[in-house]
Design a protein around this motif. Structure first.
Motif, PDB file in Angstrom:
ATOM      1  N   SER A   1       0.803  -1.210   0.000  1.00 49.66           N
ATOM      2  CA  SER A   1       0.000   0.000   0.000  1.00 49.66           C
ATOM      3  C   SER A   1       0.834   1.258   0.000  1.00 49.66           C
ATOM      4  CB  SER A   1      -0.942   0.013   1.214  1.00 49.66           C
ATOM      5  OG  SER A   1      -0.180  -0.008   2.403  1.00 49.66           O
ATOM      6  N   SER A   2       2.146   1.125   0.182  1.00 51.79           N
ATOM      7  CA  SER A   2       3.002   2.309   0.166  1.00 51.79           C
ATOM      8  C   SER A   2       3.262   2.805  -1.246  1.00 51.79           C
ATOM      9  CB  SER A   2       4.337   2.001   0.851  1.00 51.79           C
ATOM     10  OG  SER A   2       5.055   1.022   0.113  1.00 51.79           O
ATOM     11  N   SER A   3       2.946   1.976  -2.240  1.00 49.30           N
ATOM     12  CA  SER A   3       3.184   2.373  -3.627  1.00 49.30           C
ATOM     13  C   SER A   3       2.214   3.447  -4.028  1.00 49.30           C
ATOM     14  CB  SER A   3       3.044   1.162  -4.552  1.00 49.30           C
ATOM     15  OG  SER A   3       3.120   1.577  -5.885  1.00 49.30           O
ATOM     16  N   ASN A   4       2.708   4.417  -4.772  1.00 49.82           N
ATOM     17  CA  ASN A   4       1.859   5.490  -5.258  1.00 49.82           C
ATOM     18  C   ASN A   4       1.239   5.184  -6.602  1.00 49.82           C
ATOM     19  OD1 ASN A   4       2.084   7.303  -3.111  1.00 49.82           O
ATOM     20  ND2 ASN A   4       4.091   7.979  -3.838  1.00 49.82           N
ATOM     21  N   ILE A   5       1.587   4.026  -7.206  1.00 47.94           N
ATOM     22  CA  ILE A   5       0.967   3.619  -8.456  1.00 47.94           C
ATOM     23  C   ILE A   5      -0.379   3.002  -8.139  1.00 47.94           C
ATOM     24  CG2 ILE A   5       1.204   2.121 -10.470  1.00 47.94           C
ATOM     25  CD1 ILE A   5       4.202   2.286 -10.150  1.00 47.94           C
ATOM     26  N   GLY A   6      -1.405   3.341  -8.904  1.00 48.43           N
ATOM     27  CA  GLY A   6      -2.719   2.796  -8.682  1.00 48.43           C
ATOM     28  C   GLY A   6      -2.697   1.273  -8.661  1.00 48.43           C
ATOM     29  N   LEU A   7      -3.534   0.671  -7.832  1.00 41.99           N
ATOM     30  CA  LEU A   7      -3.496  -0.772  -7.633  1.00 41.99           C
ATOM     31  C   LEU A   7      -3.742  -1.526  -8.932  1.00 41.99           C
ATOM     32  CD1 LEU A   7      -3.582  -3.272  -5.668  1.00 41.99           C
ATOM     33  CD2 LEU A   7      -6.044  -2.985  -5.736  1.00 41.99           C
ATOM     34  N   PHE A   8      -4.882  -1.306  -9.559  1.00 44.03           N
ATOM     35  CA  PHE A   8      -5.267  -2.080 -10.733  1.00 44.03           C
ATOM     36  C   PHE A   8      -4.670  -1.468 -11.990  1.00 44.03           C
ATOM     37  CE2 PHE A   8      -7.870  -4.929 -13.115  1.00 44.03           C
ATOM     38  CZ  PHE A   8      -8.223  -4.238 -14.266  1.00 44.03           C
ATOM     39  N   THR A   9      -4.032  -2.314 -12.809  1.00 43.57           N
ATOM     40  CA  THR A   9      -3.446  -1.833 -14.059  1.00 43.57           C
ATOM     41  C   THR A   9      -4.228  -2.332 -15.259  1.00 43.57           C
ATOM     42  OG1 THR A   9      -1.250  -1.764 -13.045  1.00 43.57           O
ATOM     43  CG2 THR A   9      -1.359  -1.682 -15.443  1.00 43.57           C
ATOM     44  N   THR A  10      -4.303  -3.646 -15.439  1.00 41.35           N
ATOM     45  CA  THR A  10      -5.009  -4.197 -16.594  1.00 41.35           C
ATOM     46  C   THR A  10      -5.298  -5.663 -16.352  1.00 41.35           C
ATOM     47  OG1 THR A  10      -4.964  -4.407 -19.012  1.00 41.35           O
ATOM     48  CG2 THR A  10      -2.919  -4.868 -17.835  1.00 41.35           C
ATOM     49  N   PHE A  11      -6.100  -6.265 -17.225  1.00 45.75           N
ATOM     50  CA  PHE A  11      -6.348  -7.694 -17.149  1.00 45.75           C
ATOM     51  C   PHE A  11      -6.776  -8.191 -18.514  1.00 45.75           C
ATOM     52  CE2 PHE A  11     -10.613  -9.771 -16.854  1.00 45.75           C
ATOM     53  CZ  PHE A  11     -11.337  -8.777 -17.489  1.00 45.75           C
ATOM     54  N   ALA A  12      -6.617  -9.513 -18.717  1.00 44.54           N
ATOM     55  CA  ALA A  12      -7.009 -10.131 -19.983  1.00 44.54           C
ATOM     56  C   ALA A  12      -7.490 -11.542 -19.704  1.00 44.54           C
ATOM     57  CB  ALA A  12      -5.836 -10.158 -20.961  1.00 44.54           C
ATOM     58  N   PRO A  13      -8.610 -11.973 -20.305  1.00 40.02           N
ATOM     59  CA  PRO A  13      -9.116 -13.332 -20.085  1.00 40.02           C
ATOM     60  C   PRO A  13      -8.350 -14.354 -20.914  1.00 40.02           C
ATOM     61  CG  PRO A  13     -10.562 -12.152 -21.568  1.00 40.02           C
ATOM     62  CD  PRO A  13      -9.515 -11.173 -21.132  1.00 40.02           C
ATOM     63  N   PHE A  14      -8.352 -15.580 -20.437  1.00 43.06           N
ATOM     64  CA  PHE A  14      -7.789 -16.678 -21.211  1.00 43.06           C
ATOM     65  C   PHE A  14      -8.751 -17.049 -22.336  1.00 43.06           C
ATOM     66  CE2 PHE A  14      -4.060 -18.597 -18.949  1.00 43.06           C
ATOM     67  CZ  PHE A  14      -3.871 -17.534 -18.082  1.00 43.06           C
ATOM     68  N   ARG A  15      -8.206 -17.585 -23.422  1.00 49.08           N
ATOM     69  CA  ARG A  15      -9.031 -17.882 -24.585  1.00 49.08           C
ATOM     70  C   ARG A  15      -9.784 -19.196 -24.439  1.00 49.08           C
ATOM     71  NH1 ARG A  15      -7.779 -14.788 -29.069  1.00 49.08           N
ATOM     72  NH2 ARG A  15      -6.145 -13.264 -28.657  1.00 49.08           N
ATOM     73  N   ASN A  16      -9.164 -20.190 -23.832  1.00 52.89           N
ATOM     74  CA  ASN A  16      -9.769 -21.510 -23.730  1.00 52.89           C
ATOM     75  C   ASN A  16     -10.394 -21.779 -22.370  1.00 52.89           C
ATOM     76  OD1 ASN A  16      -8.783 -22.301 -26.392  1.00 52.89           O
ATOM     77  ND2 ASN A  16      -6.758 -22.261 -25.432  1.00 52.89           N
ATOM     78  N   LYS A  17     -10.195 -20.880 -21.422  1.00 52.84           N
ATOM     79  CA  LYS A  17     -10.810 -20.984 -20.101  1.00 52.84           C
ATOM     80  C   LYS A  17     -11.416 -19.630 -19.755  1.00 52.84           C
ATOM     81  CE  LYS A  17      -6.878 -22.402 -18.424  1.00 52.84           C
ATOM     82  NZ  LYS A  17      -5.827 -22.831 -17.479  1.00 52.84           N
ATOM     83  N   PRO A  18     -12.644 -19.372 -20.214  1.00 56.10           N
ATOM     84  CA  PRO A  18     -13.208 -18.023 -20.086  1.00 56.10           C
ATOM     85  C   PRO A  18     -13.441 -17.542 -18.671  1.00 56.10           C
ATOM     86  CG  PRO A  18     -14.862 -19.595 -20.872  1.00 56.10           C
ATOM     87  CD  PRO A  18     -13.546 -20.307 -20.910  1.00 56.10           C
ATOM     88  N   ASP A  19     -13.386 -18.467 -17.673  1.00 54.10           N
ATOM     89  CA  ASP A  19     -13.550 -18.033 -16.288  1.00 54.10           C
ATOM     90  C   ASP A  19     -12.214 -17.717 -15.619  1.00 54.10           C
ATOM     91  OD1 ASP A  19     -13.886 -21.262 -14.588  1.00 54.10           O
ATOM     92  OD2 ASP A  19     -12.560 -20.569 -16.197  1.00 54.10           O
ATOM     93  N   THR A  20     -11.127 -17.752 -16.397  1.00 56.58           N
ATOM     94  CA  THR A  20      -9.787 -17.502 -15.861  1.00 56.58           C
ATOM     95  C   THR A  20      -9.184 -16.312 -16.579  1.00 56.58           C
ATOM     96  OG1 THR A  20      -9.498 -19.864 -15.411  1.00 56.58           O
ATOM     97  CG2 THR A  20      -7.504 -18.516 -15.456  1.00 56.58           C
ATOM     98  N   PHE A  21      -8.448 -15.505 -15.845  1.00 58.97           N
ATOM     99  CA  PHE A  21      -7.837 -14.338 -16.470  1.00 58.97           C
ATOM    100  C   PHE A  21      -6.553 -13.952 -15.747  1.00 58.97           C
ATOM    101  CE2 PHE A  21     -10.116 -12.350 -13.087  1.00 58.97           C
ATOM    102  CZ  PHE A  21     -11.416 -12.831 -13.169  1.00 58.97           C
ATOM    103  N   ALA A  22      -5.747 -13.184 -16.471  1.00 58.13           N
ATOM    104  CA  ALA A  22      -4.496 -12.650 -15.934  1.00 58.13           C
ATOM    105  C   ALA A  22      -4.717 -11.195 -15.555  1.00 58.13           C
ATOM    106  CB  ALA A  22      -3.379 -12.762 -16.963  1.00 58.13           C
ATOM    107  N   ILE A  23      -4.165 -10.798 -14.439  1.00 62.52           N
ATOM    108  CA  ILE A  23      -4.330  -9.436 -13.930  1.00 62.52           C
ATOM    109  C   ILE A  23      -2.959  -8.860 -13.613  1.00 62.52           C
ATOM    110  CG2 ILE A  23      -5.451  -7.988 -12.187  1.00 62.52           C
ATOM    111  CD1 ILE A  23      -7.312 -10.360 -11.627  1.00 62.52           C
ATOM    112  N   ILE A  24      -2.779  -7.603 -13.927  1.00 62.30           N
ATOM    113  CA  ILE A  24      -1.575  -6.869 -13.526  1.00 62.30           C
ATOM    114  C   ILE A  24      -1.979  -5.834 -12.481  1.00 62.30           C
ATOM    115  CG2 ILE A  24       0.225  -5.248 -14.245  1.00 62.30           C
ATOM    116  CD1 ILE A  24       0.803  -8.003 -15.221  1.00 62.30           C
TER     117      ILE A  24
END
Length: 951
Positions: A789-812
């Motif tokens: 929480s000491s970081s001044n960069i906003g928490l959420f950056t981006t995310f993208a879903p997997f193509r073959n598992k639509p309920d799974t995704f990668a988050i930065i």
């Protein structure tokens, strides 16, 4: 049947009021907004209340010959609704309720003003005839019904915080200094009054509040602050003040507009990369020119009645310079304002009497003795010897004049040019040079003290050395820009960083800054050129026009890296947006009236004549009909497409939907020749998406009643969007939904990121999955738990879903942490750090084993395309491969991306601001199972900055 007994009615009113209280869970802060009591105590409830008081020997009507209607009218005339609400809410006895009715409504001998809230103990004891229980209950609860109203331009006084409530729905600490704390506060509707118009805020108002502690109680001289406040409104570059609240003898709160950020955060956190292009730099210099005008106003043009004020700010530094959106500009621009007068001194000159007196603003506020915030270098600056303070301020007997502020402003401008040339890293390195322990004894200042008898100093030699470096870098890139930078930096050395008596004025510095701005404007014609530009004139022309599409030539081979990427240019005026098909084979561009369609075959590599390898082919266009009736004019507002259909929505009295059939043949055969028009039951559409197989369309629909109203989700079949549609409320305002897209025909995602200003950090982001068939919503909340929480960069950056598992995704998160999350298995989470890079966008690869990322190496400005392996289980390491540099794409640029999944070709399509683009983007080579190299294309689109509107 409703009971009319007093106890039952009292409990009913308690529950209704409790449901309307703001901050109900916080006993000492909850409050009822104005009008709550009368809303609960409607005429029917009041009649039931009066009837519940009836006894054989005493009824409201028999005692006073007054009807229930008359009693209700008296309650309103005497403004006693809140008083009665307190009696009922605190569960007073029926005896106390009868006393209120008889003495304050029926009896005319009592003065209503005597019992105006908040009421003192003695008045209550007199009313309730020494009923101490009722008196104590009333005193304990009345603050809840006494929220103050902040009055613009005026001071509101509160005797004690336990008698009246502050009307804040939310409070967030934003900053803390030696003389006060700054909060972002949300003021409840109806509690922010503009006396000039006589109106109050219809919706919660978000503003800034700075709290001071008074040093000398009632004898403190706070009139000087009020004079600064009143005079400051006449200058755009002095922060405007909304009003103030004095709480007892100790606390003083000052209200002002909430800024986007301060200049320090702007340079170091919000936009850490240097501005891209001379135009952006010129805008920053023009803002600094306005700042000098604000300082000149403080020194020479402030008036308070017939008296002239001369204000010395005495603490001018980047953190005390607030940045706001320019409200009078049709374009997105900023204005800088001087704030925080905690160290100020003011001379009051009575012109008629010829009298001059000087007062310190901080003579009546108490220092909080906040520990000195360490710089990134760990220097030991003490209060009074700060980086931006003038040399004379640390003398044994300081002589404080306007020239001290000019020195501080000169320091700010010097640092600003380090930022313009090298971004936040340049600001840090410049500070490190100034604080070198061998020459500056660890103090980060712009001067060095010469020890001996008396106080003497000299300008820090590193200042000129750093200026020389900046000028050399700028001139090497662009001669005119280097000349402009030398013009102002040499003026700082010769006119500002010298002894007090020879220093220039704020007005003279303002004039030099304006001349610098003009020189930068002139230097735009010699903007940065790509080193291998074959046609400089054309490159300049293309940088001002619309789109660029990169694609490698088909005869590319691995040993010709310098030929791997070529650039195409598309010219558009007033471009509003762009949409890609799911597989990246189609692209639609749109202006207010025109749709343009391109395909993956639009770029052939050579024109028919073989003259220009950067030829594009526009496949099809569609033009909205113009009308002379202004009330019925329509423009395109949202576009989405698949390989089969393009859907466009337009504005107007009725929301119309155009569905274009793009045919089912090869992509090159797609066109906009066939369409149908439908009328949809929508208000304002903020997002639009079509499922990959063209079965369903989805829209985020806003409510015209206000920005805070929850939006709705609209689902309809593409074949008949005005029939069998589904419309349901969501929990968030439409402006907070930042993304809406399908991964399959059954899986729809939306990302909800609460709207924030540049200064604020939001720690809760909702990723919502909707099953199109069942309409079930599953939500994953991304918050600060488990992160730094000491970081001044906003928490959420981006995310993208997997193509073959639509309920799974990668988050930065925080641009550094990669997470693999699943809605089906929330406990199953993979987290790992991406070392050496800051990632902005993700694209999950075709087989879910790799992720393509767009980001920037640490301590660099340039963007790159990365290939990241998907971790196979917790604790597994990832490998990161830098595929290609992305010249021309900056860290701060807004861009769109899509990953193609054609069988023949695989490529990335990117849309980004195209001003000052130097060369090209990227391609990469993938190996087949036989380890043979196959050409993999990348098509990239670039739009000019001036035409970038709302992607």
């Amino acid at each position: 049947m409703t009971s009319n007994t007093y106890d039952h009615l009292r409990d009913e009113v308690y529950v209704r009021i409790l449901g309307l209280l703001k901050r109900p869970e916080e006993e000492t802060r909850r409050f009822a907004v104005k009008g709550t009591a009368r809303q609960v105590l409607d005429d029917n409830t009041l009649k039931r209340f009066f009837r519940s008081l009836d006894l054989p020997e005493l009824t409201a009507e028999s005692h006073s010959h007054t009807s229930e209607t008359d009693l209700i009218a008296r309650l309103d005339d005497r403004s006693l609704s809140d008083f009665l609400a307190i009696i009922l809410f605190m569960s007073c006895t029926i005896k106390a309720a009868r006393t209120f009715t008889v003495e304050l409504l029926i009896n005319n001998s009592w003065s209503p003003s005597k019992f105006k809230l908040p009421v003192g103990r003695e008045q209550l004891k007199e009313l309730f005839r020494e009923d101490i229980v009722t008196v104590d209950k009333f005193l304990a609860h009345q603050a809840c019904f006494c929220p103050i109203t902040i009055v613009k331009g005026h001071e509101v006084k509160i005797e004690a915080s336990d008698r009246e409530r502050l009307p804040y729905l939310e409070e967030k600490l934003k900053a803390e200094g030696s003389f006060g704390k700054v909060y972002e506060v949300k003021i409840a509707e109806g509690h922010f009054l503009d006396p000039l118009s006589g109106t109050t805020n219809m919706h919660p108002a978000i503003i800034a509040r700075k709290d001071y502690l008074r040093a000398d109680g009632p004898g403190s001289d706070d009139q000087i602050l009020k004079q600064i406040v009143a005079a400051g409104r006449k200058c755009d570059n002095i922060v405007d003040f909304f009003g103030s609240v004095a709480i007892g003898l100790i606390t003083y709160s000052l209200f002002m507009p909430l800024a986007i950020c301060d200049l320090k955060d702007f340079m170091m956190e919000t936009y850490p990369d240097r501005p891209s292009g001379i135009s952006k730099k010129a805008e920053v210099i023009f803002s600094a020119h306005g700042l000098a005008g604000g300082l000149d106003f403080l020194h020479t043009r402030m008036m308070s009645g017939m008296d002239r004020l001369v204000c010395y700010h005495m603490d001018l530094k980047p953190s005390n310079i607030l940045i706001y959106h320019e409200t009078n500009s049709s374009e997105t621009s900023y204005i800088w304002k001087i704030s925080d007068f905690g160290m100020s001194r003011v001379k009051v000159r009575a012109e008629n009497a010829g009298v001059e007196s000087e007062k310190n603003f901080n003579s009546w506020i108490l220092s909080r003795h906040k520990p000195q915030e360490p710089s990134s270098l760990g220097t030991r600056n003490r209060r009074g010897e700060g980086t931006y303070l003038a040399p004379e301020t640390i003398a044994a007997t300081p002589i404080i004049k306007a020239e001290a502020d000019v020195w501080s402003l000169g320091c700010v401008i010097s640092v600003l040019f380090a930022y313009l040339e090298e971004g936040s890293l340049g600001v840090d390195r410049y500070a490190e040079k100034r604080a070198d322990p061998h020459s500056a004894h660890g103090f980060d200042r712009f001067f060095l003290r010469i020890w001996g008898w008396g106080f003497t100093f000299k300008a820090h030699p590193e200042v000129k050395g750093w200026h020389d470096r900046l000028i050399h870098q700028a001139r090497h890139r662009n001669r005119k820009e280097g000349d402009a930078m030398e013009f102002i930096l040499r003026y700082l050395e010769n006119g500002v960083f010298r002894e007090q008596s020879k220093r220039c004025t704020a007005q003279q510095l303002r004039e030099k800054l304006f001349q610098t701005y003009q020189k930068y404007a002139d230097a735009r014609e010699d903007s940065d050129q790509p080193p291998d530009s074959e046609d400089p004139a054309r490159a300049r022309r293309d940088s001002r026009k619309a789109l660029r599409w990169w694609r490698p030539s088909h005869n590319l081979i691995d040993h010709e890296p310098h030929k791997r990427v070529k650039t195409w240019s598309l010219d558009y005026e007033e471009l509003k947006g762009c949409a890609f098909s799911h597989d990246g084979t189609l692209m639609a561009l749109w202006t207010k009236k025109t749709l343009s369609l391109y395909t993956s075959h639009s770029l052939r590599g050579n024109d028919p004549r073989g003259n220009d390898p950067r030829v594009t082919t526009l496949v099809s266009t569609f033009q909205l009909d113009n009308t002379n009736d202004e009330t019925n004019r329509v423009d395109w507002t949202s576009i989405s497409l698949t390989e089969r259909y393009l859907i466009g929505l337009n504005s107007g009295v009725k929301h119309q939907c155009y569905r274009f059939a793009l045919l089912n043949g090869p992509a090159a055969d797609a066109n906009l020749d066939r369409h149908k028009k439908f009328t949809l039951p929508l208000s304002e559409v903020f997002q639009l998406a079509i499922s990959p197989e063209s079965q369903t369309m989805a829209c985020v629909v806003g409510d015209l009643n206000g920005d805070q109203t929850p939006c709705s989700l609209f689902l309809a079949p593409v074949a008949s969007p005005n029939q069998s549609y589904w419309l349901d409320k969501l929990s968030w305002p439409a402006k907070d939904v930042t993304r809406l897209f399908f991964t399959t025909d059954e899986d729809l995602y939306l990302v909800v990121r609460p709207h924030v200003s540049a200064r604020s950090l939001e720690y809760k982001v909702h990723i919502v999955h909707i099953n199109v068939s069942t309409k079930r919503l599953d939500t994953l909340i991304i918050d600060q738990k488990g992160f730094d929480s000491s970081s001044n960069i906003g928490l959420f950056t981006t995310f993208a879903p997997f193509r073959n598992k639509p309920d799974t995704f990668a988050i930065i998160t925080r641009e550094k942490q990669l997470h693999i999350r699943s809605l089906a298995e929330e406990k199953s989470s993979i987290q790992t750090e991406i070392k050496g890079y800051r990632v902005l966008r993700l694209l999950v690869g075709w087989d879910d084993t790799k992720i393509f990322a767009i980001g920037t190496p640490e301590a660099e400005h340039g963007m790159v395309l990365l290939e990241i392996t998907v971790p196979q289980g917790r604790g597994k390491h990832i490998s990161i491969k830098e595929l290609e540099r992305l010249p021309g794409l900056s860290y701060n640029a807004k861009f769109m991306e899509v990953l193609s999944h054609q069988r023949e070709f695989k490529y990335v399509l990117i849309l980004a601001p195209g001003e000052h683009i130097s060369t090209s983007y990227t391609k990469w080579l993938l190996q087949t199972r036989k380890l043979q190299l196959h050409l993999e294309e990348e098509d990239s689109l670039l739009q000019s900055h001036s035409m970038y509107l709302g992607f």
